[in-house]
Design a protein around this motif. Sequence first.
Motif, mmCIF file in Angstrom:
data_model
loop_
_atom_site.group_PDB
_atom_site.id
_atom_site.type_symbol
_atom_site.label_atom_id
_atom_site.label_comp_id
_atom_site.label_asym_id
_atom_site.label_seq_id
_atom_site.Cartn_x
_atom_site.Cartn_y
_atom_site.Cartn_z
ATOM 1 N N VAL A 287 -18.105 6.100 -6.101
ATOM 2 C CA VAL A 287 -19.028 5.155 -6.727
ATOM 3 C C VAL A 287 -19.730 5.959 -7.823
ATOM 4 C CG1 VAL A 287 -21.191 3.887 -6.379
ATOM 5 C CG2 VAL A 287 -19.420 3.850 -4.615
ATOM 6 N N PRO B 270 -17.925 8.493 -13.879
ATOM 7 C CA PRO B 270 -18.398 8.110 -15.218
ATOM 8 C C PRO B 270 -17.404 7.297 -16.033
ATOM 9 C CG PRO B 270 -18.754 10.454 -14.808
ATOM 10 C CD PRO B 270 -17.924 9.949 -13.668
ATOM 11 N N ALA C 276 -34.089 9.140 -16.837
ATOM 12 C CA ALA C 276 -34.994 8.012 -16.578
ATOM 13 C C ALA C 276 -36.178 8.487 -15.748
ATOM 14 C CB ALA C 276 -34.252 6.902 -15.846
ATOM 15 N N THR C 277 -35.941 9.471 -14.884
ATOM 16 C CA THR C 277 -37.036 9.983 -14.045
ATOM 17 C C THR C 277 -38.149 10.541 -14.922
ATOM 18 O OG1 THR C 277 -35.402 10.532 -12.367
ATOM 19 C CG2 THR C 277 -37.564 11.537 -12.122
ATOM 20 N N ASP D 246 -38.513 -0.429 -13.969
ATOM 21 C CA ASP D 246 -37.442 0.553 -13.858
ATOM 22 C C ASP D 246 -36.157 -0.231 -14.120
ATOM 23 O OD1 ASP D 246 -35.302 2.016 -12.871
ATOM 24 O OD2 ASP D 246 -36.501 3.008 -11.335
ATOM 25 N N HIS E 168 -30.660 0.506 -13.987
ATOM 26 C CA HIS E 168 -29.328 -0.087 -13.790
ATOM 27 C C HIS E 168 -29.047 -1.224 -14.757
ATOM 28 C CE1 HIS E 168 -29.996 0.829 -9.193
ATOM 29 N NE2 HIS E 168 -29.956 1.920 -9.929
ATOM 30 N N SER F 49 -31.727 4.246 -17.545
ATOM 31 C CA SER F 49 -31.067 5.531 -17.265
ATOM 32 C C SER F 49 -29.740 5.601 -18.006
ATOM 33 C CB SER F 49 -30.816 5.690 -15.765
ATOM 34 O OG SER F 49 -30.031 6.855 -15.532
ATOM 35 N N HIS G 230 -27.777 8.272 -17.087
ATOM 36 C CA HIS G 230 -27.135 9.280 -16.235
ATOM 37 C C HIS G 230 -25.620 9.024 -16.207
ATOM 38 C CE1 HIS G 230 -25.763 10.914 -12.290
ATOM 39 N NE2 HIS G 230 -26.488 11.939 -12.719
ATOM 40 N N LYS H 17 -24.048 5.784 -14.859
ATOM 41 C CA LYS H 17 -24.478 4.468 -15.330
ATOM 42 C C LYS H 17 -23.410 3.823 -16.238
ATOM 43 C CE LYS H 17 -28.332 4.628 -13.145
ATOM 44 N NZ LYS H 17 -28.077 5.850 -12.376
ATOM 45 N N ARG I 158 -20.847 4.065 -0.886
ATOM 46 C CA ARG I 158 -22.189 4.638 -0.712
ATOM 47 C C ARG I 158 -23.114 3.655 -0.015
ATOM 48 N NH1 ARG I 158 -23.282 9.382 -3.839
ATOM 49 N NH2 ARG I 158 -25.262 9.183 -2.746
ATOM 50 N N TYR J 237 -26.230 3.108 -0.801
ATOM 51 C CA TYR J 237 -27.424 2.955 -1.653
ATOM 52 C C TYR J 237 -28.279 1.798 -1.168
ATOM 53 C CZ TYR J 237 -25.384 6.016 -5.250
ATOM 54 O OH TYR J 237 -24.873 7.067 -5.944
HETATM 55 N N1 T4K Z 1 -34.339 4.383 -10.937
HETATM 56 C C1 T4K Z 1 -33.257 3.942 -10.304
HETATM 57 C C2 T4K Z 1 -33.277 2.579 -9.702
HETATM 58 C C3 T4K Z 1 -32.107 4.732 -10.219
HETATM 59 O O1 T4K Z 1 -31.015 4.298 -9.558
HETATM 60 C C4 T4K Z 1 -32.118 6.001 -10.820
HETATM 61 C C5 T4K Z 1 -30.960 6.861 -10.735
HETATM 62 C C6 T4K Z 1 -33.280 6.421 -11.482
HETATM 63 C C7 T4K Z 1 -34.380 5.574 -11.523
HETATM 64 C C8 T4K Z 1 -33.367 7.755 -12.148
HETATM 65 O O2 T4K Z 1 -32.431 7.880 -13.195
HETATM 66 P P1 T4K Z 1 -32.083 9.341 -13.756
HETATM 67 O O3 T4K Z 1 -33.298 10.192 -13.722
HETATM 68 O O4 T4K Z 1 -30.959 9.906 -12.905
HETATM 69 O O5 T4K Z 1 -31.624 9.058 -15.174
HETATM 70 C C9 T4K Z 1 -27.032 9.021 -8.490
HETATM 71 C C10 T4K Z 1 -27.558 9.396 -9.857
HETATM 72 O O6 T4K Z 1 -27.788 10.795 -9.952
HETATM 73 C C11 T4K Z 1 -28.802 8.675 -10.227
HETATM 74 O O7 T4K Z 1 -28.931 8.769 -11.637
HETATM 75 C C12 T4K Z 1 -28.717 7.200 -9.873
HETATM 76 N N2 T4K Z 1 -29.923 6.502 -10.109
HETATM 77 C C13 T4K Z 1 -28.347 7.050 -8.412
HETATM 78 C C14 T4K Z 1 -28.192 5.600 -8.047
HETATM 79 O O8 T4K Z 1 -27.113 7.678 -8.189
HETATM 80 P P2 T4K Z 1 -26.691 10.444 -6.282
HETATM 81 O O9 T4K Z 1 -27.693 11.149 -5.489
HETATM 82 O O10 T4K Z 1 -25.937 9.378 -5.650
HETATM 83 O O11 T4K Z 1 -25.702 11.586 -6.733
HETATM 84 P P3 T4K Z 1 -24.774 12.045 -7.920
HETATM 85 O O12 T4K Z 1 -25.396 11.789 -9.232
HETATM 86 O O13 T4K Z 1 -24.447 13.412 -7.662
HETATM 87 O O14 T4K Z 1 -23.415 11.227 -7.757
HETATM 88 C C15 T4K Z 1 -23.292 9.895 -7.642
HETATM 89 C C16 T4K Z 1 -21.833 9.535 -7.431
HETATM 90 O O15 T4K Z 1 -21.135 9.616 -8.647
HETATM 91 C C17 T4K Z 1 -21.075 10.385 -6.456
HETATM 92 O O16 T4K Z 1 -20.297 9.497 -5.695
HETATM 93 C C18 T4K Z 1 -20.192 11.277 -7.317
HETATM 94 C C19 T4K Z 1 -20.030 10.504 -8.585
HETATM 95 N N3 T4K Z 1 -20.075 11.321 -9.784
HETATM 96 C C20 T4K Z 1 -21.251 11.880 -10.131
HETATM 97 C C21 T4K Z 1 -21.341 12.634 -11.262
HETATM 98 C C22 T4K Z 1 -22.654 13.263 -11.641
HETATM 99 C C23 T4K Z 1 -18.923 11.520 -10.522
HETATM 100 O O17 T4K Z 1 -17.846 11.019 -10.160
HETATM 101 N N4 T4K Z 1 -19.002 12.253 -11.666
HETATM 102 C C24 T4K Z 1 -20.176 12.818 -12.084
HETATM 103 O O18 T4K Z 1 -20.221 13.458 -13.148
HETATM 104 O O19 T4K Z 1 -27.543 9.849 -7.527
#
Ligand code: T4K
Length: 404
Positions: A22, A25, A75-76, A170, A173, A194, A196, A199, A325, A327
């Motif tokens: 999930v 990118p 976004a944080t 916020d 998404h 965000s 990130h 997204k 996930r 979430y």
């Molecule tokens: N508000 C809300 C409602 C949010 O959902 C978020 C972030 C924010 C604020 C804050 O935004 P930012 O400060 O991040 O801009 C992920 C993201 O890191 C996070 O940005 C996102 N929401 C949240 C829903 O998901 P995690 O803890 O699930 O882990 P992460 O980023 O390591 O990996 C997510 C998934 O994506 C994994 O299944 C692996 C995959 N992935 C991840 C990356 C980084 C990939 O396949 N390739 C990649 O390069 O948080």
Amino acid sequence: MTTLRDLALFGGDPLTTVPLHVGAPNIGDRERLHELIDDALDRRWLTNDGPYVQAFERRVAELVGVERCIATSSATTGLMLLAACLDLRGEVVMPALTFVATAHAMRWQGLTPVFADVDADTLTLSPASAASAISDQTSAVLGVHLWGTPCDVDGLDRLAQDRSCALLFDAAHALGSHVGGRPVGSCGVAEVFSFHATKLCNAFEGGVVATNDLGLAAALDGARNFGFSDEDQISGLGINAKMSEVSAAMGLVSLDAMDHFADVNRTNHEHYRLGLAGAAGIVLRDPDIGSTPTRPYVVAELDGGPGLTRDELLTVLRTENVLARRYFSPGCHRVPPYRRDPRSSPVPLPVTEAVLDRVLVLPTGTATPTSAIDRICEVICCLTAHPDQVRARMASLAGATARR
Ligand code: T4K
């Protein structure tokens, strides 16, 4: 038709050898990205309000229909800067059903997140519940357009006006979502997106604060750059929350491909909708296509009946290399530092509590082929049709592992 014997749990091959994440990118035109990065390197302007950051801010402002966008490192940090620049104090009312960054950003500013319940249809902040969570310490209401579904912005706006609170959103998404016929971005005093990696459109890491308040935009502009208002002039407290040129270049290339990413998500969502129609005890969340046309998340909800639980289904999908996930389990109100702070949980959260244990987010986006989605649906239909055999098999494998 998929039978139990085909499943990895029962000795078959996993659905995919490459794990399906999930949030894998979406990636736009690589050649264009490389050109932009080369150009930034040639120009030797790598960060601090460079031309790509400025172009990116203008593009997002146009897209979401606001006067100004301020690009940030995430976004944080965008949410943190917003709280600081609005000089918020005391408590901020928000949903517990959100990524923990929403709460942490406020807490990092010394504010107390106060959690209210969500509406059962949209899973966004319920104005009625938020009203009962507001106290004389509340300075702001912070709505979250969860999974791209817009909040009841009019209801929250009335509440914020009645109770003299700031209203912010916020919108992490919600790039490309619509509310009342206009793009999400111009509601409340500001909205934070965000960019990130996970997204719809990404800048590797990045965020954007969108606002029509030019005074606030100027304050955010300075605050993200150590508080500088001019070369040698500091106008107040600031941090380093700037976006780099490489990130902005990625953001621009990503925005170029946004319609394509959204098209792919819509197609994926339709495959899930059709494929899961026969799955026992599972409903796909299907928000209004007019308000959430980008379909950024695929959210399946289990009905809580006698079939497989969400966590059982998640475990078995992992054996298939489908990395679904939970979430946003367990919910902000159940994690430190909030779970032991009675100020954070003044009202009951029945909808949030029920949903947190029942939702499963499934892979979508350009890295998820529709053929894999069709297989995921077949596997889920097979699993949910045979909960007792699946449970028995899981128990016997767990027993065998324990005996080893
Ligand atoms: N508000 C809300 C409602 C949010 O959902 C978020 C972030 C924010 C604020 C804050 O935004 P930012 O400060 O991040 O801009 C992920 C993201 O890191 C996070 O940005 C996102 N929401 C949240 C829903 O998901 P995690 O803890 O699930 O882990 P992460 O980023 O390591 O990996 C997510 C998934 O994506 C994994 O299944 C692996 C995959 N992935 C991840 C990356 C980084 C990939 O396949 N390739 C990649 O390069 O948080």
